[in-house]
Write a protein that holds these residues in place. Structure first.
Motif, mmCIF file in Angstrom:
data_model
loop_
_atom_site.group_PDB
_atom_site.id
_atom_site.type_symbol
_atom_site.label_atom_id
_atom_site.label_comp_id
_atom_site.label_asym_id
_atom_site.label_seq_id
_atom_site.Cartn_x
_atom_site.Cartn_y
_atom_site.Cartn_z
ATOM 1 N N ASN A 58 22.223 45.851 -64.426
ATOM 2 C CA ASN A 58 22.531 46.673 -63.254
ATOM 3 C C ASN A 58 22.574 48.149 -63.627
ATOM 4 O O ASN A 58 22.910 48.511 -64.758
ATOM 5 C CB ASN A 58 23.868 46.240 -62.652
ATOM 6 C CG ASN A 58 23.854 44.791 -62.221
ATOM 7 O OD1 ASN A 58 22.817 44.229 -61.915
ATOM 8 N ND2 ASN A 58 25.016 44.179 -62.202
ATOM 9 N N ILE A 59 22.255 48.997 -62.642
ATOM 10 C CA ILE A 59 22.198 50.442 -62.861
ATOM 11 C C ILE A 59 22.926 51.138 -61.714
ATOM 12 O O ILE A 59 22.733 50.798 -60.545
ATOM 13 C CB ILE A 59 20.734 50.939 -62.904
ATOM 14 C CG1 ILE A 59 19.961 50.250 -64.033
ATOM 15 C CG2 ILE A 59 20.667 52.453 -63.039
ATOM 16 C CD1 ILE A 59 18.469 50.557 -64.023
ATOM 17 N N LEU A 60 23.735 52.121 -62.047
ATOM 18 C CA LEU A 60 24.326 53.011 -61.040
ATOM 19 C C LEU A 60 23.285 54.088 -60.760
ATOM 20 O O LEU A 60 22.707 54.650 -61.685
ATOM 21 C CB LEU A 60 25.602 53.648 -61.573
ATOM 22 C CG LEU A 60 26.681 52.684 -62.067
ATOM 23 C CD1 LEU A 60 27.821 53.456 -62.725
ATOM 24 C CD2 LEU A 60 27.187 51.836 -60.939
ATOM 25 N N THR A 61 23.044 54.380 -59.488
ATOM 26 C CA THR A 61 21.967 55.313 -59.138
ATOM 27 C C THR A 61 22.476 56.429 -58.235
ATOM 28 O O THR A 61 23.185 56.168 -57.258
ATOM 29 C CB THR A 61 20.818 54.564 -58.413
ATOM 30 O OG1 THR A 61 20.364 53.497 -59.240
ATOM 31 C CG2 THR A 61 19.667 55.508 -58.102
ATOM 32 N N PHE A 62 22.104 57.658 -58.570
ATOM 33 C CA PHE A 62 22.352 58.826 -57.728
ATOM 34 C C PHE A 62 21.001 59.417 -57.343
ATOM 35 O O PHE A 62 20.106 59.518 -58.181
ATOM 36 C CB PHE A 62 23.179 59.881 -58.474
ATOM 37 C CG PHE A 62 24.585 59.460 -58.751
ATOM 38 C CD1 PHE A 62 25.560 59.558 -57.776
ATOM 39 C CD2 PHE A 62 24.933 58.956 -60.000
ATOM 40 C CE1 PHE A 62 26.866 59.157 -58.032
ATOM 41 C CE2 PHE A 62 26.233 58.554 -60.261
ATOM 42 C CZ PHE A 62 27.205 58.655 -59.276
ATOM 43 N N ASN A 63 20.864 59.808 -56.076
ATOM 44 C CA ASN A 63 19.629 60.419 -55.578
ATOM 45 C C ASN A 63 19.908 61.839 -55.105
ATOM 46 O O ASN A 63 20.205 62.061 -53.926
ATOM 47 C CB ASN A 63 19.030 59.604 -54.433
ATOM 48 C CG ASN A 63 18.621 58.215 -54.840
ATOM 49 O OD1 ASN A 63 19.207 57.246 -54.406
ATOM 50 N ND2 ASN A 63 17.616 58.111 -55.688
ATOM 51 N N PRO A 64 19.808 62.824 -56.017
ATOM 52 C CA PRO A 64 19.987 64.207 -55.593
ATOM 53 C C PRO A 64 19.012 64.563 -54.480
ATOM 54 O O PRO A 64 17.836 64.194 -54.528
ATOM 55 C CB PRO A 64 19.679 65.014 -56.856
ATOM 56 C CG PRO A 64 19.888 64.052 -57.985
ATOM 57 C CD PRO A 64 19.493 62.709 -57.439
ATOM 58 N N GLY A 65 19.511 65.248 -53.449
ATOM 59 C CA GLY A 65 18.658 65.693 -52.354
ATOM 60 C C GLY A 65 18.603 64.748 -51.180
ATOM 61 O O GLY A 65 18.001 65.069 -50.160
ATOM 62 N N TRP A 66 19.216 63.571 -51.303
ATOM 63 C CA TRP A 66 19.219 62.594 -50.216
ATOM 64 C C TRP A 66 20.630 62.289 -49.756
ATOM 65 O O TRP A 66 21.569 62.293 -50.559
ATOM 66 C CB TRP A 66 18.621 61.278 -50.676
ATOM 67 C CG TRP A 66 17.142 61.151 -50.569
ATOM 68 C CD1 TRP A 66 16.252 62.113 -50.178
ATOM 69 C CD2 TRP A 66 16.377 59.984 -50.867
ATOM 70 N NE1 TRP A 66 14.979 61.608 -50.223
ATOM 71 C CE2 TRP A 66 15.019 60.300 -50.637
ATOM 72 C CE3 TRP A 66 16.697 58.715 -51.302
ATOM 73 C CZ2 TRP A 66 13.998 59.382 -50.834
ATOM 74 C CZ3 TRP A 66 15.678 57.796 -51.498
ATOM 75 C CH2 TRP A 66 14.346 58.135 -51.258
ATOM 76 N N ASN A 67 20.763 61.978 -48.460
ATOM 77 C CA ASN A 67 22.005 61.391 -47.970
ATOM 78 C C ASN A 67 21.845 59.875 -48.013
ATOM 79 O O ASN A 67 20.821 59.363 -48.478
ATOM 80 C CB ASN A 67 22.369 61.917 -46.565
ATOM 81 C CG ASN A 67 21.381 61.494 -45.494
ATOM 82 O OD1 ASN A 67 20.595 60.552 -45.644
ATOM 83 N ND2 ASN A 67 21.400 62.205 -44.372
ATOM 84 N N THR A 68 22.825 59.124 -47.508
ATOM 85 C CA THR A 68 22.775 57.664 -47.602
ATOM 86 C C THR A 68 21.711 57.032 -46.709
ATOM 87 O O THR A 68 21.457 55.837 -46.812
ATOM 88 C CB THR A 68 24.144 57.035 -47.280
ATOM 89 O OG1 THR A 68 24.525 57.414 -45.956
ATOM 90 C CG2 THR A 68 25.192 57.461 -48.280
ATOM 91 N N ASN A 69 21.071 57.834 -45.851
ATOM 92 C CA ASN A 69 19.968 57.335 -45.026
ATOM 93 C C ASN A 69 18.606 57.751 -45.582
ATOM 94 O O ASN A 69 17.606 57.715 -44.874
ATOM 95 C CB ASN A 69 20.117 57.831 -43.580
ATOM 96 C CG ASN A 69 21.309 57.213 -42.900
ATOM 97 O OD1 ASN A 69 21.556 56.014 -43.024
ATOM 98 N ND2 ASN A 69 22.076 58.028 -42.199
ATOM 99 N N SER A 70 18.585 58.201 -46.838
ATOM 100 C CA SER A 70 17.366 58.670 -47.507
ATOM 101 C C SER A 70 16.731 59.849 -46.783
ATOM 102 O O SER A 70 15.516 60.043 -46.815
ATOM 103 C CB SER A 70 16.342 57.536 -47.654
ATOM 104 O OG SER A 70 16.896 56.467 -48.378
ATOM 105 N N GLU A 71 17.575 60.644 -46.128
ATOM 106 C CA GLU A 71 17.115 61.861 -45.456
ATOM 107 C C GLU A 71 17.351 63.047 -46.381
ATOM 108 O O GLU A 71 18.382 63.123 -47.062
ATOM 109 C CB GLU A 71 17.891 62.067 -44.155
ATOM 110 C CG GLU A 71 17.705 60.943 -43.164
ATOM 111 C CD GLU A 71 18.714 60.970 -42.027
ATOM 112 O OE1 GLU A 71 18.386 60.435 -40.965
ATOM 113 O OE2 GLU A 71 19.834 61.497 -42.206
ATOM 114 N N THR A 72 16.399 63.962 -46.410
ATOM 115 C CA THR A 72 16.497 65.126 -47.280
ATOM 116 C C THR A 72 17.606 66.062 -46.812
ATOM 117 O O THR A 72 17.690 66.395 -45.632
ATOM 118 C CB THR A 72 15.154 65.878 -47.314
ATOM 119 O OG1 THR A 72 14.133 64.981 -47.762
ATOM 120 C CG2 THR A 72 15.215 67.074 -48.243
#
Length: 123
Positions: A58-72
């Motif tokens: 398992n991996i913990l993931t952070f997506n800089p630049g996105w909110n929880t709806n994958s919106e920029t």
């Protein structure tokens, strides 16, 4: 430092069985293809990724630049800045992103207990 949207990427043995289990917990697929062995599922603001045969654990993931709806997001901390701040704090990653590059990039770090944390910027 804003890390972006957070999710847990689960290494699953049977994506169909895992999908059924998480659907019973109220999660619904929002992205991905079960036939390709990956799904992103949401329940409100909670996001999990199911990945069969892609990761060892398992991996913990952070997506800089996105909110929880994958919106920029209009404003966010770029992944290169996150990597620089972590490095200056003594947290090194395996691969270094070119500080002069722009746009999508990723890197990972490992915590003291061996948990992998992926920083994955798509914008």
């Amino acid at each position: 430092m804003e890390l972006g949207a957070f999710s847990v990427s689960l290494a699953v043995k049977d994506i169909s069985a895992s999908r059924g289990f998480y659907e019973k917990l109220g999660f619904a697929p929002v992205m991905g293809e079960e036939a390709q062995n990956w799904l992103i599922m949401k329940n409100g603001d909670y996001v999990i990724g199911l990945f069969q045969g892609m990761f060892d654990k398992n991996i913990l993931t952070f997506n800089p630049g996105w909110n929880t709806n994958s919106e920029t997001l209009e404003s966010f901390t770029d992944i290169r800045e996150i990597q620089r701040v972590l490095a200056s704090s003594g947290i090194e990653s395996g691969a270094t992103i070119d500080p002069d590059s722009k746009g999508p990039a990723n890197f990972s770090v490992t915590d003291p207990d061996g948990n992998v944390i992926l920083f994955d910027q798509h914008v």
